[in-house]
Design a protein around this motif. Structure first.
Motif, PDB file in Angstrom:
ATOM      1  N   THR A  41     -11.423   6.133 -12.736  1.00 51.56           N
ATOM      2  CA  THR A  41     -10.887   6.665 -11.407  1.00 51.56           C
ATOM      3  C   THR A  41     -12.034   5.810 -10.281  1.00 51.56           C
ATOM      4  O   THR A  41     -11.666   5.502  -9.360  1.00 51.56           O
ATOM      5  CB  THR A  41     -11.315   8.032 -11.360  1.00 51.56           C
ATOM      6  OG1 THR A  41     -10.401   8.830 -12.082  1.00 51.56           O
ATOM      7  CG2 THR A  41     -11.055   8.538  -9.837  1.00 51.56           C
ATOM      8  N   TYR A  88      -5.458   9.173   3.422  1.00 53.16           N
ATOM      9  CA  TYR A  88      -6.096   9.367   2.398  1.00 53.16           C
ATOM     10  C   TYR A  88      -6.157   8.554   1.218  1.00 53.16           C
ATOM     11  O   TYR A  88      -6.952   8.145   0.536  1.00 53.16           O
ATOM     12  CB  TYR A  88      -6.298  10.552   2.164  1.00 53.16           C
ATOM     13  CG  TYR A  88      -6.695  11.754   2.729  1.00 53.16           C
ATOM     14  CD1 TYR A  88      -7.946  11.979   3.154  1.00 53.16           C
ATOM     15  CD2 TYR A  88      -5.700  12.677   3.509  1.00 53.16           C
ATOM     16  CE1 TYR A  88      -8.455  13.116   4.198  1.00 53.16           C
ATOM     17  CE2 TYR A  88      -5.946  13.533   4.428  1.00 53.16           C
ATOM     18  CZ  TYR A  88      -7.555  13.823   4.564  1.00 53.16           C
ATOM     19  OH  TYR A  88      -7.984  14.983   5.746  1.00 53.16           O
ATOM     20  N   VAL A  89      -4.646   8.073   1.070  1.00 47.56           N
ATOM     21  CA  VAL A  89      -4.426   7.094  -0.209  1.00 47.56           C
ATOM     22  C   VAL A  89      -3.737   5.799   0.260  1.00 47.56           C
ATOM     23  O   VAL A  89      -3.359   5.068  -0.536  1.00 47.56           O
ATOM     24  CB  VAL A  89      -3.506   7.908  -1.084  1.00 47.56           C
ATOM     25  CG1 VAL A  89      -4.159   9.226  -1.498  1.00 47.56           C
ATOM     26  CG2 VAL A  89      -1.919   8.381  -0.458  1.00 47.56           C
ATOM     27  N   SER A 117       0.854  -1.421   0.164  1.00 51.09           N
ATOM     28  CA  SER A 117       0.070   0.142  -0.049  1.00 51.09           C
ATOM     29  C   SER A 117       0.735   1.226  -0.038  1.00 51.09           C
ATOM     30  O   SER A 117       0.769   2.193  -0.708  1.00 51.09           O
ATOM     31  CB  SER A 117      -0.905  -0.086   1.246  1.00 51.09           C
ATOM     32  OG  SER A 117      -1.601   1.164   1.418  1.00 51.09           O
ATOM     33  N   THR A 173     -11.054   2.379  -9.882  1.00 54.25           N
ATOM     34  CA  THR A 173      -9.910   2.195  -8.675  1.00 54.25           C
ATOM     35  C   THR A 173     -10.283   2.389  -7.375  1.00 54.25           C
ATOM     36  O   THR A 173      -9.847   1.613  -6.579  1.00 54.25           O
ATOM     37  CB  THR A 173      -8.759   3.235  -9.185  1.00 54.25           C
ATOM     38  OG1 THR A 173      -8.249   3.125 -10.660  1.00 54.25           O
ATOM     39  CG2 THR A 173      -7.923   3.250  -8.321  1.00 54.25           C
ATOM     40  N   ILE A 174     -11.279   3.257  -7.307  1.00 54.09           N
ATOM     41  CA  ILE A 174     -11.813   3.260  -5.757  1.00 54.09           C
ATOM     42  C   ILE A 174     -12.538   1.972  -5.387  1.00 54.09           C
ATOM     43  O   ILE A 174     -12.353   1.466  -4.309  1.00 54.09           O
ATOM     44  CB  ILE A 174     -12.946   4.478  -5.760  1.00 54.09           C
ATOM     45  CG1 ILE A 174     -12.019   5.896  -6.086  1.00 54.09           C
ATOM     46  CG2 ILE A 174     -13.487   4.640  -4.561  1.00 54.09           C
ATOM     47  CD1 ILE A 174     -12.952   7.036  -6.174  1.00 54.09           C
ATOM     48  N   ALA A 219     -15.819   8.639  -0.523  1.00 52.82           N
ATOM     49  CA  ALA A 219     -16.340   7.486  -1.480  1.00 52.82           C
ATOM     50  C   ALA A 219     -17.821   6.905  -1.260  1.00 52.82           C
ATOM     51  O   ALA A 219     -17.915   6.743  -0.138  1.00 52.82           O
ATOM     52  CB  ALA A 219     -15.129   6.344  -1.886  1.00 52.82           C
ATOM     53  N   ASP A 250      -3.409   2.330   3.065  1.00 56.04           N
ATOM     54  CA  ASP A 250      -4.122   1.423   4.254  1.00 56.04           C
ATOM     55  C   ASP A 250      -3.142   1.382   5.352  1.00 56.04           C
ATOM     56  O   ASP A 250      -2.054   0.919   5.320  1.00 56.04           O
ATOM     57  CB  ASP A 250      -4.345   0.096   3.670  1.00 56.04           C
ATOM     58  CG  ASP A 250      -5.016  -0.888   4.618  1.00 56.04           C
ATOM     59  OD1 ASP A 250      -5.358  -0.174   5.478  1.00 56.04           O
ATOM     60  OD2 ASP A 250      -5.125  -1.923   4.470  1.00 56.04           O
ATOM     61  N   VAL A 274     -11.261   4.860   1.454  1.00 56.69           N
ATOM     62  CA  VAL A 274     -11.121   5.958   0.453  1.00 56.69           C
ATOM     63  C   VAL A 274     -12.116   6.951   0.958  1.00 56.69           C
ATOM     64  O   VAL A 274     -13.275   7.120   0.786  1.00 56.69           O
ATOM     65  CB  VAL A 274     -11.551   5.725  -0.849  1.00 56.69           C
ATOM     66  CG1 VAL A 274     -11.511   6.734  -2.043  1.00 56.69           C
ATOM     67  CG2 VAL A 274     -10.557   4.387  -1.625  1.00 56.69           C
ATOM     68  N   ASN A 318     -17.066   8.496  -6.683  1.00 59.09           N
ATOM     69  CA  ASN A 318     -16.367   9.710  -6.266  1.00 59.09           C
ATOM     70  C   ASN A 318     -17.416  11.121  -6.332  1.00 59.09           C
ATOM     71  O   ASN A 318     -17.048  12.060  -6.096  1.00 59.09           O
ATOM     72  CB  ASN A 318     -15.201   9.945  -6.822  1.00 59.09           C
ATOM     73  CG  ASN A 318     -15.011  10.319  -8.444  1.00 59.09           C
ATOM     74  OD1 ASN A 318     -16.245  10.209  -8.992  1.00 59.09           O
ATOM     75  ND2 ASN A 318     -13.879  10.572  -9.030  1.00 59.09           N
ATOM     76  N   ARG A 374      -9.883  -0.746  -4.561  1.00 53.51           N
ATOM     77  CA  ARG A 374      -9.339  -0.198  -3.210  1.00 53.51           C
ATOM     78  C   ARG A 374     -10.407  -0.725  -1.998  1.00 53.51           C
ATOM     79  O   ARG A 374      -9.932  -1.299  -1.102  1.00 53.51           O
ATOM     80  CB  ARG A 374      -8.925   1.265  -3.105  1.00 53.51           C
ATOM     81  CG  ARG A 374      -7.654   1.612  -4.011  1.00 53.51           C
ATOM     82  CD  ARG A 374      -7.294   2.965  -3.650  1.00 53.51           C
ATOM     83  NE  ARG A 374      -6.044   3.528  -4.499  1.00 53.51           N
ATOM     84  CZ  ARG A 374      -5.634   4.913  -4.249  1.00 53.51           C
ATOM     85  NH1 ARG A 374      -6.105   5.734  -3.730  1.00 53.51           N
ATOM     86  NH2 ARG A 374      -4.564   4.921  -5.090  1.00 53.51           N
ATOM     87  N   ALA A 375     -11.468  -0.384  -2.310  1.00 55.07           N
ATOM     88  CA  ALA A 375     -12.618  -0.753  -1.272  1.00 55.07           C
ATOM     89  C   ALA A 375     -12.437  -2.306  -1.120  1.00 55.07           C
ATOM     90  O   ALA A 375     -12.545  -2.745   0.069  1.00 55.07           O
ATOM     91  CB  ALA A 375     -13.726  -0.066  -1.697  1.00 55.07           C
TER      92      ALA A 375
END
Length: 742
Positions: free
Chosen positions: A691, A181-182, A168, A694-695, A708, A184, A705, A683, A698-699
């Motif tokens: 984008t 924010y970006v 991460s 990608t969110i 989100a 984990d 995020v 988003n 990540r979730a």
């Protein structure tokens, strides 16, 4: 970045070590010293640098790597609170401590080594820190680390050893302030079923040292440190095993760490049980010669302290076997310029720590071989002087100190990228004062290149032994620290553009009473890096020609086209015939983290009912607008101060029309309402694109995020957000399916 441990003592060096060891015994000190002088170019025996200034800056480096809740008046203006979610995943407060290196991961093992090594320096050379005025500063830094270790030990048999992790953290290049924010910030724990005696022993040692050095100034805190040190040592002794970390800091074993913890507990308590434990973990025959004290092998320091305590000739021989290895001809590689070079990873870290051990041993006239002490001492001086400038490039390897110092250390916060890229910007926005870079190759070659983390990584363990050696050099030769330093301007790179927040604007179309604009708000903040979610911009218009023709505001139509999370607030009077409309990004997180996060766009159309009357030529905000919409996230193309930027309605950057009276009061924040779900738009920017995918990805990996809308990720409407939805999203982006299922 990964810092693998150097290979231990090679068999091919064994014969050379034995020959040199015998020669060292047989030759007088002057003969041994002549061998050192013949092989080395750095100087010894005099005050060649301002060692107090170097010490002052080397300690300051640790403040640049602090995580947690920083004071509002923090001495580094480019730093702010960071990694404030550490421990939330396990219901604990694990904030604080230091980021390990140029990255943002927090490791208990190397951090406890570094803090313990700084504490050892205070234990040996407290008077030097007092004389230089640095005692309070170094104690403050050590306490910042030990406070974290106390938090990380919530129960006797529990010790947290890492926050954040490689996959991460190393996927981005963002300032520490934006880690939450970006990345984990997952927490990792040691317990009876997952032991880590290496981490436990090292942490116990650090807290035991802290209990000694804080006793004169804060006896209550010293007692707290001792209590935790005893419990952590008992945990490591009872549940023996190596910690499970197999990346970045794969431990070589735990016996050295446990011996290190035991010997310091003995020094603090006088309880011979601990001394017996130290000797049982580190028997006199176990120590090789071909390495030095470091985060993964503290056997050399442990043997030195045991030898000093017991005057045992066997342990003394172990210590001198190791120091002899560092002398020319003893097995260590010497560069042509005179650096005792052990490894391509942090070569200066090893040399400066070997120097510290040599200083401590040569200072003690009650144990060891007197004829060798001068050679050891002068070796140490030469290694420190090499680092400060006595080298072929005639330059310092300490950022912000001396001549020809490094300017591009591998450190994300000092660099200050707003797009998560090593080469943007092409310079460092902040000076990372006092950081010791990794160091040269074995031929003295070195390039000041941020991307070469082998030679330019900086780390808390790199500076640790260096600080102790500098304290000794200052004690001998002086060189006073700087007065009234640092000042805020000291941390701003001279070539840096000072613009952090700004608006860029382009004319997309102009004609027939219509003006179409692309407005873009930017956040490239670095003093400190800050997430903003209440930014807006205002376009100021002069409507004199409309009113003079008998028209009204109804003759001007402002509409918002495609945007990234923006809302439009219509025309409001500023003064007289000057009005403005607002493009408000409130609710959209804008931060200097990645390209798509540091800037947000909005298309706006201004249309006049009568094309022959309305004109934008006299608008305050029309100045400087470009007709070329080509831009990137690096340049300042299209920048216009005449479209000011506001933070929650307060002017942040830019110029309002002159003589405009009072700035309008900020508009009250609207009562939030739950918008209808646009499936795929996670988003909330009105678009469904990569984008959002990608969110979603990540979730599903467990990465939070902020902001989100995960409900929008339920693409098949089954009430669950899972890999099935991700598959649908990928098929949509690849145009395998024409649309997100309705």
């Amino acid at each position: 970045m990964k810092k693998t441990k150097s290979v231990k003592f090679h068999k091919k060096f064994a014969l050379a070590v034995l020959v040199f060891f015998l020669a060292a015994i047989l030759l007088p000190s002057s003969a041994l010293e002549s061998k050192v002088q013949a092989a080395s170019s750095p100087r010894s025996g005099g005050a060649y640098y301002s060692y107090g200034e170097a010490l002052q800056k080397a300690i300051l480096f640790y403040k640049a790597n602090r995580l947690g809740d920083l004071p509002d008046d923090y001495i580094l203006p480019y730093r702010a609170d960071a990694a404030m979610t550490d421990g939330q995943d396990v219901g604990l407060d694990l904030t604080g401590g230091w980021a390990d290196a140029g990255d943002g991961i927090k490791f208990t093992h190397p951090m406890s080594y570094a803090a313990g090594q700084l504490g050892w320096a205070v234990y040996e050379y407290r008077q030097a820190f007092e004389k230089s005025g640095q005692l309070d500063d170094i104690l403050d830094e050590i306490k910042w680390a030990t406070d974290f270790f106390i938090k990380a030990h919530p129960e006797p048999d529990v010790l947290y050893y890492m926050c954040g992790y490689n996959d991460s953290d190393h996927s981005v290049w963002v300032p520490h302030e934006l880690l939450d924010y970006v990345t984990d910030r997952k927490s990792f724990v040691l317990n009876p079923s997952t032991p880590g005696s290496d981490v436990a022993g090292q942490t116990a040692a650090c807290l035991a040292i802290a209990s000694i050095i804080f006793e004169p100034t804060d006896p209550e805190y010293a007692q707290t440190c001792l209590t935790h040190a005893k419990q952590i040592f008992e945990f490591g002794d009872k549940y023996r095993g190596k910690n499970p970390l197999d990346v970045l800091y794969p431990s070589g074993g735990y016996v050295d760490d446990m011996a290190w913890g035991a010997v310091w507990l003995y020094i603090k308590t006088g309880d011979t049980t601990y001394l017996d434990k130290a000797k049982s973990y580190l028997p006199v025959t176990s120590l090789g010669g071909g390495h030095t004290h470091c985060w993964d092998d503290v056997s050399y320091g442990a043997a030195l302290k045991i030898a000093q305590i017991t005057h045992d000739e066997g342990y003394a021989a172990m210590v001198e076997k190791n120091l002899d290895f560092w002398m020319p001809g003893g097995g260590i590689t010497y560069t042509p310029g005179g650096l005792a070079w052990l490894s391509p990873w942090g070569s200066l870290r090893y040399a400066s720590t070997a120097a510290f051990l040599a200083f401590v041993w040569s200072d003690d006239q009650t144990v060891g071989t007197p004829s060798k002490k001068e050679a050891y001492h002068n070796f140490a001086e030469r290694q420190i002087n090499y680092i400060l400038g006595d080298n072929p490039r005639k330059g310092s390897f300490v950022v912000g100190f001396g001549e020809n110092a490094p300017e591009h250390p591998h450190h994300r916060t000092a660099h200050g990228s707003w797009v998560s890229m090593l080469d943007v910007p092409g310079f460092h926005r902040h000076i990372l004062y006092g950081a010791l870079v990794g160091g040269p190759s074995s031929d003295d070659s070195w390039v000041d290149d941020i991307s070469d983390y082998t030679l330019n990584e900086v780390a808390t363990d790199y500076n640790a032994g260096f600080v102790g050696s500098l304290a000794k050099m200052y004690d001998m030769y002086g060189g006073e620290p700087l007065e009234n330093w640092p000042q805020p301007e000291d941390f701003r790179a001279p070539e840096d553009d000072l613009t952090e927040y700004f608006c860029r604007g382009w004319i997309i179309y102009e004609g027939y009473g219509t003006l179409n604009l692309l407005l873009q708000v930017n956040n490239r903040s670095a003093w400190p890096p800050t997430m903003k979610d209440k930014l807006s911009v205002r376009y100021f218009m002069d409507l004199s020609e409309i009113f003079e023709a008998g028209g009204s505001l109804d003759d001007v139509q402002i509409t918002l086209g495609q945007s990234e999370g923006a809302k439009l607030e219509g025309l409001k009077q500023y003064k007289d015939n000057i009005y403005y409309f607002t493009v408000d990004f409130t609710g959209t997180q804008i931060m200097p983290a990645e390209w798509e996060m540091c800037e947000k766009d909005a298309h706006v159309s201004i249309k006049y009912k009568d094309a022959n009357i309305g004109s934008n030529e006299n608008d305050w905000s029309f100045q400087n607008l470009s007709k070329s919409p080509d831009y990137d996230a690096v340049s300042f193309a299209g920048l216009t101060p005449y479209i000011p930027v506001y933070d929650n309605g307060v002017l942040l950057w830019g110029e309002e029309p002159p003589n405009g009276g009072n700035t309008p009061e900020p508009s009250p924040e609207p009562t939030p309402t739950k918008p209808p779900i646009t499936y795929g738009d996670l988003n909330g920017d009105g678009n469904v694109n990569s984008t959002d995918c990608t969110i979603l990805k990540r979730a599903l990996l467990g990465i939070v995020v902020p902001g989100a809308n995960l409900d929008a990720g339920d693409l098949n409407r089954d009430g669950k957000v899972n890999s099935t939805d991700l598959t649908i999203f990928k098929r949509y982006l690849l145009k395998v399916i024409p649309s997100i299922p309705l």
